[in-house]
Write a protein that holds these residues in place. Structure first.
Motif, PDB file in Angstrom:
ATOM      1  N   HIS A   1       0.799  -1.234   0.000  1.00 23.76           N
ATOM      2  CA  HIS A   1       0.000   0.000   0.000  1.00 23.76           C
ATOM      3  C   HIS A   1       0.830   1.283   0.000  1.00 23.76           C
ATOM      4  O   HIS A   1       0.275   2.379   0.072  1.00 23.76           O
ATOM      5  CB  HIS A   1      -0.948   0.003   1.207  1.00 23.76           C
ATOM      6  CG  HIS A   1      -1.934  -1.129   1.148  1.00 23.76           C
ATOM      7  ND1 HIS A   1      -2.966  -1.156   0.244  1.00 23.76           N
ATOM      8  CD2 HIS A   1      -2.000  -2.297   1.824  1.00 23.76           C
ATOM      9  CE1 HIS A   1      -3.654  -2.283   0.389  1.00 23.76           C
ATOM     10  NE2 HIS A   1      -3.086  -2.993   1.336  1.00 23.76           N
ATOM     11  N   GLY A   2       2.156   1.121  -0.040  1.00 24.36           N
ATOM     12  CA  GLY A   2       3.016   2.301  -0.128  1.00 24.36           C
ATOM     13  C   GLY A   2       2.932   3.223   1.077  1.00 24.36           C
ATOM     14  O   GLY A   2       3.198   4.417   0.974  1.00 24.36           O
ATOM     15  N   TRP A   3       2.557   2.669   2.250  1.00 21.64           N
ATOM     16  CA  TRP A   3       2.472   3.504   3.456  1.00 21.64           C
ATOM     17  C   TRP A   3       3.653   3.187   4.371  1.00 21.64           C
ATOM     18  O   TRP A   3       3.759   2.051   4.864  1.00 21.64           O
ATOM     19  CB  TRP A   3       1.150   3.230   4.192  1.00 21.64           C
ATOM     20  CG  TRP A   3       0.884   4.230   5.289  1.00 21.64           C
ATOM     21  CD1 TRP A   3       1.181   5.555   5.265  1.00 21.64           C
ATOM     22  CD2 TRP A   3       0.266   3.977   6.558  1.00 21.64           C
ATOM     23  NE1 TRP A   3       0.781   6.151   6.444  1.00 21.64           N
ATOM     24  CE2 TRP A   3       0.213   5.204   7.251  1.00 21.64           C
ATOM     25  CE3 TRP A   3      -0.254   2.833   7.171  1.00 21.64           C
ATOM     26  CZ2 TRP A   3      -0.323   5.325   8.517  1.00 21.64           C
ATOM     27  CZ3 TRP A   3      -0.797   2.954   8.435  1.00 21.64           C
ATOM     28  CH2 TRP A   3      -0.843   4.186   9.104  1.00 21.64           C
ATOM     29  N   PRO A   4       4.530   4.166   4.606  1.00 15.55           N
ATOM     30  CA  PRO A   4       5.726   3.890   5.401  1.00 15.55           C
ATOM     31  C   PRO A   4       5.443   3.877   6.902  1.00 15.55           C
ATOM     32  O   PRO A   4       5.850   4.753   7.651  1.00 15.55           O
ATOM     33  CB  PRO A   4       6.664   5.037   5.018  1.00 15.55           C
ATOM     34  CG  PRO A   4       5.760   6.153   4.610  1.00 15.55           C
ATOM     35  CD  PRO A   4       4.470   5.546   4.117  1.00 15.55           C
ATOM     36  N   VAL A   5       4.716   2.877   7.330  1.00 10.93           N
ATOM     37  CA  VAL A   5       4.307   2.804   8.736  1.00 10.93           C
ATOM     38  C   VAL A   5       5.461   2.267   9.586  1.00 10.93           C
ATOM     39  O   VAL A   5       6.221   1.414   9.138  1.00 10.93           O
ATOM     40  CB  VAL A   5       3.027   1.921   8.852  1.00 10.93           C
ATOM     41  CG1 VAL A   5       3.228   0.557   8.284  1.00 10.93           C
ATOM     42  CG2 VAL A   5       2.523   1.825  10.270  1.00 10.93           C
ATOM     43  N   GLU A   6       5.592   2.799  10.777  1.00  7.34           N
ATOM     44  CA  GLU A   6       6.605   2.299  11.719  1.00  7.34           C
ATOM     45  C   GLU A   6       5.984   1.214  12.585  1.00  7.34           C
ATOM     46  O   GLU A   6       4.852   1.410  13.073  1.00  7.34           O
ATOM     47  CB  GLU A   6       7.034   3.433  12.669  1.00  7.34           C
ATOM     48  CG  GLU A   6       7.625   4.652  12.026  1.00  7.34           C
ATOM     49  CD  GLU A   6       9.011   4.360  11.483  1.00  7.34           C
ATOM     50  OE1 GLU A   6       9.666   3.449  12.030  1.00  7.34           O
ATOM     51  OE2 GLU A   6       9.410   5.009  10.505  1.00  7.34           O
ATOM     52  N   PRO A   7       6.695   0.111  12.835  1.00  6.60           N
ATOM     53  CA  PRO A   7       6.120  -0.922  13.706  1.00  6.60           C
ATOM     54  C   PRO A   7       5.672  -0.371  15.059  1.00  6.60           C
ATOM     55  O   PRO A   7       4.676  -0.827  15.620  1.00  6.60           O
ATOM     56  CB  PRO A   7       7.262  -1.946  13.864  1.00  6.60           C
ATOM     57  CG  PRO A   7       8.119  -1.745  12.651  1.00  6.60           C
ATOM     58  CD  PRO A   7       7.997  -0.290  12.267  1.00  6.60           C
ATOM     59  N   GLY A   8       6.362   0.673  15.539  1.00  5.02           N
ATOM     60  CA  GLY A   8       6.023   1.244  16.851  1.00  5.02           C
ATOM     61  C   GLY A   8       4.684   1.975  16.882  1.00  5.02           C
ATOM     62  O   GLY A   8       4.189   2.330  17.950  1.00  5.02           O
TER      63      GLY A   8
END
Ligand SMILES: Cc1ncc(COP(=O)(O)O)c(C=O)c1O
Length: 397
Positions: free
Chosen positions: A88-95
């Motif tokens: 989805h091209g979303w640079p989400v952080e695991p945190g």
């Protein structure tokens, strides 16, 4: 309606007998409602086996034989973040991620954490009915921002939304892609909504559980990914449970880039007594997001083939029933108003005269009276049989 009737051309053509597996979908119409051969096409799970990699990961875990309290390993959150980045091209952080035993529980935690009793919460109706329950069961008030329907397609009524925000509501639960209307919202629609949210300081809960189930020519846009300031006031609800058909394993996440909001969510989760996850759910979640992609890429054209079958069948043989063609999800509204049945007789007609069990449109809001929602996540031969049953029932009316 058995496997030998049609040559098997796709793994999804295979009929899996779900009797004896405590399937709510199958038990409810057949046992509780007393129609033993009903084809169940209501609650949102599919009649397909989960991806082999998920089944194997679960089997390995089950063979271990010890099912004590689990930790949720960092690799669980990394798998979800990796999927969201890749797919989805979303640079989400695991945190940013917090585990929850499902998104319905998460919606309840959110309503309690971010509103007070009596507060309004905006819903874009017709919409997934547990949104109403999450608001009303917690003593809050639903404010409706009904979608507009032009007879073919639903769109957001953003002018109406502006007035509803002014009138009170500071929390909106967005369904994206939308269950039951099947919209995969355009980037432009979401951007306008996003601008309104930022201008008016609206907290948006974006339920994106259907994020992966999107058909050709459409793309899912992660709402929080549209602008950095929007990410700060959005809680995104995510899970592999619809995509990979593992809803019974009760494991999902919310993504909350704003640390203050994340803390409020986690505090409410703790007050609700939710702490540890489900040992099997954790395994399936991670396996699905790590190894399910090829399976999903086969599933999507199969589901879209089911949409095509419904569209063609209804247009050619049952024009009284109109498919609101879904752009995503394995759910679709059927506009049955031309059948001339009272809304409260509609679902009963389909169940008792045709032997097909749908969700009554009114569950999602009065706006969908005269509609039913079909779940077409099933082998094509089953869908064809259901359509033929309906045709026979309508013709003998
Ligand atoms: C929009 C939406 N949110 C949430 C859910 C259910 O989430 P969970 O099983 O994680 O509680 C569904 C199931 O159909 C859904 O359509």
């Amino acid at each position: 309606m058995n496997n030998s009737e049609n040559s098997i051309v796709s793994p999804f053509d295979r009929i899996v007998d779900r009797t004896g597996t405590e399937s709510m979908k199958w038990i409810h119409p057949r046992r509780d409602l007393g129609v033993p051969d009903a084809i169940p096409m209501w609650v949102a799970d599919m009649d397909f086996e989960a991806p082999p990699a998920v089944v194997e990961a679960l089997a390995r875990r089950v063979r271990h034989g010890v099912f004590g309290y689990p930790e949720t390993p960092p690799s669980f959150f990394e798998a979800a973040a990796g999927w969201l980045r890749r797919r989805h091209g979303w640079p989400v952080e695991p945190g940013w991620l917090s585990m929850t035993p499902g998104l319905v529980p998460a919606l309840n935690f959110i309503v309690r954490a971010f509103t007070k009793p009596g507060d309004p919460v905006i819903l874009q109706t017709p919409v997934y009915h547990p949104f109403f329950y999450a608001v009303e069961n917690n003593g809050r008030r639903v404010v409706r921002n009904p979608l507009k329907f032009d007879g073919r397609r639903y769109t957001m009524d953003l002018d109406d939304l502006r007035t509803k925000i002014d009138a009170a509501g500071r929390l909106l639960i967005l369904c994206s892609p939308h269950n039951p209307v099947g919209r995969v919202w355009d980037r432009e629609e979401l951007e306008v909504l996003g601008r309104i949210a930022v201008e008016r300081d609206l907290l948006v809960v974006s339920d994106e559980i259907h994020h992966d189930l999107v058909y050709r020519g459409r793309r899912h846009h992660v709402f929080a990914g549209l602008a950095p300031e929007l990410a700060q006031q959005t809680i995104t609800c995510l899970a592999p449970s619809k995509t990979f058909n593992i809803a019974g394993l009760s494991t999902a996440v919310v993504a909350v880039p704003n640390p203050d909001l994340l803390k409020r969510f986690e505090d409410e989760k703790e007050r609700s007594g939710f702490d540890l996850g489900n040992a099997l759910g954790i395994v399936a979640f991670e396996a699905a997001y790590r190894h399910g992609e090829a399976w999903l890429d086969e599933l999507l054209p199969y589901l879209e083939g089911n949409v095509d079958l419904m569209a063609t069948f209804l247009a050619e043989r049952l024009p009284e029933i109109k498919l609101v063609r879904p752009e995503g999800t394995y759910l679709a509204l059927l506009d049955c108003r031309a059948l001339g049945l009272a809304p409260d007789a509609l679902n009963d007609f389909f169940l008792r005269r045709a032997g097909v069990y749908f969700s009554d449109g009114r569950m999602f809001g009065d706006e969908a009276a005269g509609f039913v929602r079909i779940n077409f996540g099933c082998p094509r031969s089953v869908l064809r049989e259901a359509l033929e049953r309906i045709e026979r029932a309508v013709r003998s009316q």
